[in-house]
Design a protein around this motif. Structure first.
Motif, PDB file in Angstrom:
ATOM      1  N   ILE A  44       5.425   7.097  -0.453  1.00 57.10           N
ATOM      2  CA  ILE A  44       4.585   6.971  -1.654  1.00 57.10           C
ATOM      3  C   ILE A  44       3.371   6.118  -1.316  1.00 57.10           C
ATOM      4  CG2 ILE A  44       4.455   6.152  -4.047  1.00 57.10           C
ATOM      5  CD1 ILE A  44       7.538   6.422  -4.141  1.00 57.10           C
ATOM      6  N   PHE A  45       2.188   6.651  -1.579  1.00 55.61           N
ATOM      7  CA  PHE A  45       0.953   5.894  -1.395  1.00 55.61           C
ATOM      8  C   PHE A  45       0.515   5.377  -2.764  1.00 55.61           C
ATOM      9  CE2 PHE A  45      -3.815   5.870  -1.037  1.00 55.61           C
ATOM     10  CZ  PHE A  45      -3.884   4.772  -0.201  1.00 55.61           C
ATOM     11  N   HIS A  46       0.330   4.062  -2.857  1.00 62.16           N
ATOM     12  CA  HIS A  46       0.032   3.460  -4.158  1.00 62.16           C
ATOM     13  C   HIS A  46      -1.463   3.509  -4.459  1.00 62.16           C
ATOM     14  CE1 HIS A  46       4.123   2.173  -4.843  1.00 62.16           C
ATOM     15  NE2 HIS A  46       4.155   1.652  -3.635  1.00 62.16           N
TER      16      HIS A  46
ATOM     17  N   ASP B  64       0.827  -1.203   0.000  1.00 63.25           N
ATOM     18  CA  ASP B  64       0.000   0.000   0.000  1.00 63.25           C
ATOM     19  C   ASP B  64       0.866   1.259   0.000  1.00 63.25           C
ATOM     20  OD1 ASP B  64      -2.902  -1.151   0.638  1.00 63.25           O
ATOM     21  OD2 ASP B  64      -1.455  -2.244   1.848  1.00 63.25           O
ATOM     22  N   PHE B  65       2.051   1.148   0.602  1.00 64.66           N
ATOM     23  CA  PHE B  65       2.969   2.283   0.673  1.00 64.66           C
ATOM     24  C   PHE B  65       4.380   1.828   0.308  1.00 64.66           C
ATOM     25  CE2 PHE B  65      -0.344   3.251   3.773  1.00 64.66           C
ATOM     26  CZ  PHE B  65      -0.660   4.572   3.478  1.00 64.66           C
TER      27      PHE B  65
ATOM     28  N   LEU C 173     -14.331   6.057   0.115  1.00 62.02           N
ATOM     29  CA  LEU C 173     -13.019   5.667  -0.415  1.00 62.02           C
ATOM     30  C   LEU C 173     -11.994   6.771  -0.167  1.00 62.02           C
ATOM     31  CD1 LEU C 173     -14.098   4.031  -3.804  1.00 62.02           C
ATOM     32  CD2 LEU C 173     -13.024   2.857  -1.874  1.00 62.02           C
ATOM     33  N   LEU C 174     -12.422   8.012  -0.336  1.00 57.64           N
ATOM     34  CA  LEU C 174     -11.527   9.140  -0.070  1.00 57.64           C
ATOM     35  C   LEU C 174     -11.167   9.196   1.413  1.00 57.64           C
ATOM     36  CD1 LEU C 174     -10.074  11.688  -1.046  1.00 57.64           C
ATOM     37  CD2 LEU C 174     -12.204  12.958  -0.655  1.00 57.64           C
ATOM     38  N   HIS C 175     -12.160   8.960   2.271  1.00 56.24           N
ATOM     39  CA  HIS C 175     -11.914   8.958   3.718  1.00 56.24           C
ATOM     40  C   HIS C 175     -10.955   7.841   4.103  1.00 56.24           C
ATOM     41  CE1 HIS C 175     -12.858   8.025   7.977  1.00 56.24           C
ATOM     42  NE2 HIS C 175     -12.852   9.338   8.079  1.00 56.24           N
ATOM     43  N   ARG C 176     -11.096   6.665   3.464  1.00 55.37           N
ATOM     44  CA  ARG C 176     -10.186   5.543   3.721  1.00 55.37           C
ATOM     45  C   ARG C 176      -8.757   5.940   3.393  1.00 55.37           C
ATOM     46  NH1 ARG C 176      -7.656   1.596   0.686  1.00 55.37           N
ATOM     47  NH2 ARG C 176      -7.439  -0.483   1.654  1.00 55.37           N
ATOM     48  N   LYS C 177      -8.583   6.558   2.233  1.00 56.98           N
ATOM     49  CA  LYS C 177      -7.243   6.970   1.813  1.00 56.98           C
ATOM     50  C   LYS C 177      -6.656   7.994   2.793  1.00 56.98           C
ATOM     51  CE  LYS C 177      -4.765   9.341  -1.904  1.00 56.98           C
ATOM     52  NZ  LYS C 177      -4.837   9.918  -3.269  1.00 56.98           N
ATOM     53  N   GLU C 178      -7.460   8.984   3.182  1.00 56.41           N
ATOM     54  CA  GLU C 178      -6.976  10.027   4.084  1.00 56.41           C
ATOM     55  C   GLU C 178      -6.595   9.442   5.440  1.00 56.41           C
ATOM     56  OE1 GLU C 178     -10.178  12.789   4.146  1.00 56.41           O
ATOM     57  OE2 GLU C 178      -9.548  13.816   2.301  1.00 56.41           O
ATOM     58  N   THR C 179      -7.413   8.507   5.934  1.00 53.38           N
ATOM     59  CA  THR C 179      -7.122   7.885   7.236  1.00 53.38           C
ATOM     60  C   THR C 179      -5.827   7.084   7.173  1.00 53.38           C
ATOM     61  OG1 THR C 179      -9.489   7.725   7.725  1.00 53.38           O
ATOM     62  CG2 THR C 179      -8.004   6.349   9.038  1.00 53.38           C
ATOM     63  N   MET C 180      -5.670   6.274   6.119  1.00 54.71           N
ATOM     64  CA  MET C 180      -4.443   5.487   5.969  1.00 54.71           C
ATOM     65  C   MET C 180      -3.219   6.388   5.860  1.00 54.71           C
ATOM     66  SD  MET C 180      -5.657   2.383   3.438  1.00 54.71           S
ATOM     67  CE  MET C 180      -3.941   1.916   3.122  1.00 54.71           C
ATOM     68  N   MET C 181      -3.338   7.473   5.075  1.00 55.21           N
ATOM     69  CA  MET C 181      -2.215   8.403   4.916  1.00 55.21           C
ATOM     70  C   MET C 181      -1.857   9.057   6.245  1.00 55.21           C
ATOM     71  SD  MET C 181      -0.625   8.765   2.023  1.00 55.21           S
ATOM     72  CE  MET C 181       0.061  10.406   2.243  1.00 55.21           C
ATOM     73  N   ASN C 182      -2.869   9.485   6.994  1.00 58.30           N
ATOM     74  CA  ASN C 182      -2.617  10.142   8.281  1.00 58.30           C
ATOM     75  C   ASN C 182      -1.911   9.188   9.248  1.00 58.30           C
ATOM     76  OD1 ASN C 182      -3.823  12.493   7.407  1.00 58.30           O
ATOM     77  ND2 ASN C 182      -5.828  11.999   8.275  1.00 58.30           N
TER      78      ASN C 182
ATOM     79  N   ASP D  12      -3.973  -5.759   7.455  1.00 58.25           N
ATOM     80  CA  ASP D  12      -3.732  -6.303   6.113  1.00 58.25           C
ATOM     81  C   ASP D  12      -3.171  -5.263   5.154  1.00 58.25           C
ATOM     82  OD1 ASP D  12      -4.646  -8.790   6.910  1.00 58.25           O
ATOM     83  OD2 ASP D  12      -6.713  -8.375   6.315  1.00 58.25           O
ATOM     84  N   LYS D  13      -2.461  -4.255   5.684  1.00 57.64           N
ATOM     85  CA  LYS D  13      -1.798  -3.253   4.841  1.00 57.64           C
ATOM     86  C   LYS D  13      -0.286  -3.467   4.948  1.00 57.64           C
ATOM     87  CE  LYS D  13      -5.925  -1.279   4.684  1.00 57.64           C
ATOM     88  NZ  LYS D  13      -6.573  -1.807   5.884  1.00 57.64           N
ATOM     89  N   TYR D  14       0.430  -3.197   3.857  1.00 62.00           N
ATOM     90  CA  TYR D  14       1.863  -3.491   3.820  1.00 62.00           C
ATOM     91  C   TYR D  14       2.659  -2.316   3.271  1.00 62.00           C
ATOM     92  CZ  TYR D  14       0.746  -8.307   4.924  1.00 62.00           C
ATOM     93  OH  TYR D  14       0.314  -9.430   5.569  1.00 62.00           O
ATOM     94  N   ILE D  15       3.908  -2.246   3.737  1.00 60.12           N
ATOM     95  CA  ILE D  15       4.811  -1.170   3.340  1.00 60.12           C
ATOM     96  C   ILE D  15       6.067  -1.773   2.721  1.00 60.12           C
ATOM     97  CG2 ILE D  15       6.049   0.888   4.104  1.00 60.12           C
ATOM     98  CD1 ILE D  15       4.345   0.762   6.685  1.00 60.12           C
ATOM     99  N   ARG D  16       6.431  -1.303   1.554  1.00 66.60           N
ATOM    100  CA  ARG D  16       7.719  -1.681   0.973  1.00 66.60           C
ATOM    101  C   ARG D  16       8.765  -0.738   1.546  1.00 66.60           C
ATOM    102  NH1 ARG D  16       7.102  -0.364  -4.111  1.00 66.60           N
ATOM    103  NH2 ARG D  16       6.218  -2.304  -4.911  1.00 66.60           N
ATOM    104  N   THR D  17       9.693  -1.285   2.334  1.00 60.64           N
ATOM    105  CA  THR D  17      10.721  -0.483   2.997  1.00 60.64           C
ATOM    106  C   THR D  17      12.087  -0.810   2.392  1.00 60.64           C
ATOM    107  OG1 THR D  17      11.408  -2.070   4.715  1.00 60.64           O
ATOM    108  CG2 THR D  17       9.348  -0.859   5.099  1.00 60.64           C
ATOM    109  N   PRO D  18      13.120  -0.048   2.748  1.00 62.21           N
ATOM    110  CA  PRO D  18      14.466  -0.380   2.274  1.00 62.21           C
ATOM    111  C   PRO D  18      14.945  -1.754   2.751  1.00 62.21           C
ATOM    112  CG  PRO D  18      14.401   1.876   3.091  1.00 62.21           C
ATOM    113  CD  PRO D  18      13.094   1.239   3.464  1.00 62.21           C
ATOM    114  N   TYR D  19      14.214  -2.350   3.719  1.00 66.15           N
ATOM    115  CA  TYR D  19      14.630  -3.629   4.300  1.00 66.15           C
ATOM    116  C   TYR D  19      13.649  -4.756   3.988  1.00 66.15           C
ATOM    117  CZ  TYR D  19      16.793   0.212   6.713  1.00 66.15           C
ATOM    118  OH  TYR D  19      17.433   1.399   6.971  1.00 66.15           O
ATOM    119  N   GLY D  20      12.804  -4.515   3.004  1.00 68.30           N
ATOM    120  CA  GLY D  20      11.856  -5.547   2.610  1.00 68.30           C
ATOM    121  C   GLY D  20      10.413  -5.125   2.834  1.00 68.30           C
ATOM    122  N   LEU D  21       9.513  -6.026   2.506  1.00 67.92           N
ATOM    123  CA  LEU D  21       8.083  -5.773   2.630  1.00 67.92           C
ATOM    124  C   LEU D  21       7.623  -6.163   4.034  1.00 67.92           C
ATOM    125  CD1 LEU D  21       5.723  -4.884   0.719  1.00 67.92           C
ATOM    126  CD2 LEU D  21       5.239  -7.306   0.434  1.00 67.92           C
TER     127      LEU D  21
END
Length: 421
Positions: A238-240, A225-226, A279-288, A333-342
């Protein structure tokens, strides 16, 4: 006037409850689940148009491999299978059970506290407990369990004939059983060791992950997701959102002379606009939530997983002025791609040691490293691990705490880890 007020209040309450539950559902969905959900709604609502998403990026956790798929792969759903079994039940019984179903993880475990759910949705806890009993009576056996112990017990109770001794072992002596302390169990139960071993073989036939069989071949693949990148000591987030469902309103459905059709289109247009807002609220909440994680865990993203700091869901909730359960669902169930893996978003939440700013997650990582490096012919006892943590890293914890963390990591005791050559 009093009569009019009594009629209006319940109607408003039902509407708000429905919208709240829909908002919660959208927030806790993974990207793939959200796409499937929106795709289904677009088929039911002529006002909604789901635009094609040409490519969807997916990554495999073990090897960080990346590939591209042009389509969403059909898969059997545990949640759909459970809902199908509720068809013959009255709506009054189904509503809360379906809500619990939405809070199951991919293994079929209930991952949200019943008390918190009841408080959040203004439902009597006793009623929710009854709904949980109904959920746990469905197939596959073990579904709706909150712990491995409960999962095994639920399956044992379904056996015909039932094995009461096995149920006693799991209910009263689960820790001893997990440690494979057959002699101790034999003495406690006054049963010969071969009977205890037979119980062990029986339990090995049960399924500790009753929901896993419903996952598709892509179950080991994750849609990030990020992405967090680091450039010269600075972090980029980056938010995908390109992977999210792309919706638009059908511009060709204009006013119709037929009043029934016009009313229907009006209703569907209201539903469609609400979905777009949700859907917009979901995105804003996840970003925050993600921005707070990035701020609080900057050392992790810059220097590695051993620099993870203590962070609680409640702390993020207070910063954003939202409910703690909202944060929990935003990271589910959300995931972040980091410099050290997912990595899962939820992995950035950890408690801290008493009188210390060291996160428990970092301590667990150090503990795991020690065990990975040990001589398997002479593995560390829990007291030895406590000593090593103090001597090497200045981490002071008791033997009991080591035992607790080791069990949470599902690492067996030294006696079981020992290898003979």
């Amino acid at each position: 006037m009093m009569k009019m007020e009594n009629k209006q209040v319940p109607i408003l309450s039902v509407k708000m409850t429905k919208e709240l539950q829909q908002a919660i559902t959208l927030l806790q969905y993974s990207t793939v689940e959200l796409y499937e959900y929106v795709q289904e709604l677009s088929l039911e609502n002529p006002v909604l148009e789901l635009l094609d998403v040409p490519f969807r990026t997916i990554e495999r956790l073990p090897k960080n491999m990346q590939t591209f798929e042009n389509t969403i792969v059909e898969r059997n759903s545990l949640k759909d299978y459970l809902r199908e079994q509720l068809i013959d039940y009255p709506l009054s019984k189904r509503a809360d059970v379906e809500y619990l179903i939405e809070n199951l993880d991919q293994n079929g475990y209930l991952v949200v506290d019943i008390e918190l759910l009841a408080e959040e949705n203004k439902i009597e806890q006793a009623a929710l407990e009854k709904s949980l009993e109904l959920l746990q009576s469905l197939d596959p056996p073990g579904v709706g369990a909150r712990t491995l112990q409960e999962c095994i017990l639920l399956q044992l109770k379904r056996l015909s004939p039932r094995n009461e001794l096995a149920e006693t072992v799991i209910f009263h002596h689960f820790h001893c059983f997990a440690e494979k302390s057959w002699r101790s169990l034999s003495a406690k139960l006054n049963e010969p060791i071969h009977i205890i071993q037979e119980i062990s073989l029986l339990i090995q036939t049960l399924n500790p992950r009753p929901g896993a069989s419903f996952e598709s071949n892509l179950s080991s693949y994750i849609t990030p997701d990020f992405t967090v990148n680091k450039h010269h000591g600075h972090l980029q987030l980056i938010f995908h959102d390109e992977l999210l469902p792309q919706l638009t309103l059908n511009p060709f459905l204009n006013k119709c002379k037929d009043k029934d059709i016009e009313d229907y289109i009006k209703e569907k247009r209201i539903e469609a606009r609400w979905l777009l807002n949700a859907l917009l609220h979901r995105k804003e909440t996840m970003m925050n939530v993600m921005e707070v994680i990035l701020d609080k865990q900057a050392d992790y993203f810059l220097n590695g997983k051993l620099f993870l700091k203590p962070l609680k869901l409640k702390e993020v909730a207070e910063i954003l002025n939202i409910h703690e359960s909202t944060v929990s669902r935003a990271v589910k169930d959300k995931y972040i791609r980091t410099p050290y893996g997912l990595v899962p978003m939820k992995s950035f939440f950890s408690g801290k040691l008493v009188n210390s700013e060291i996160s428990t997650a970092s301590v667990k990582e150090r503990l795991k490293e020690l065990i990975d490096e040990e001589d398997k012919r002479r593995p560390y006892s829990d007291q030895s691990i406590a000593n090593e943590l103090k001597d090497r890293y200045g981490i002071v914890i008791s033997r009991r705490t080591v035992t607790k963390y080791r069990e949470l990591l599902r690492i067996p005791s030294a006696a079981i880890r020992r290898q003979f050559s």
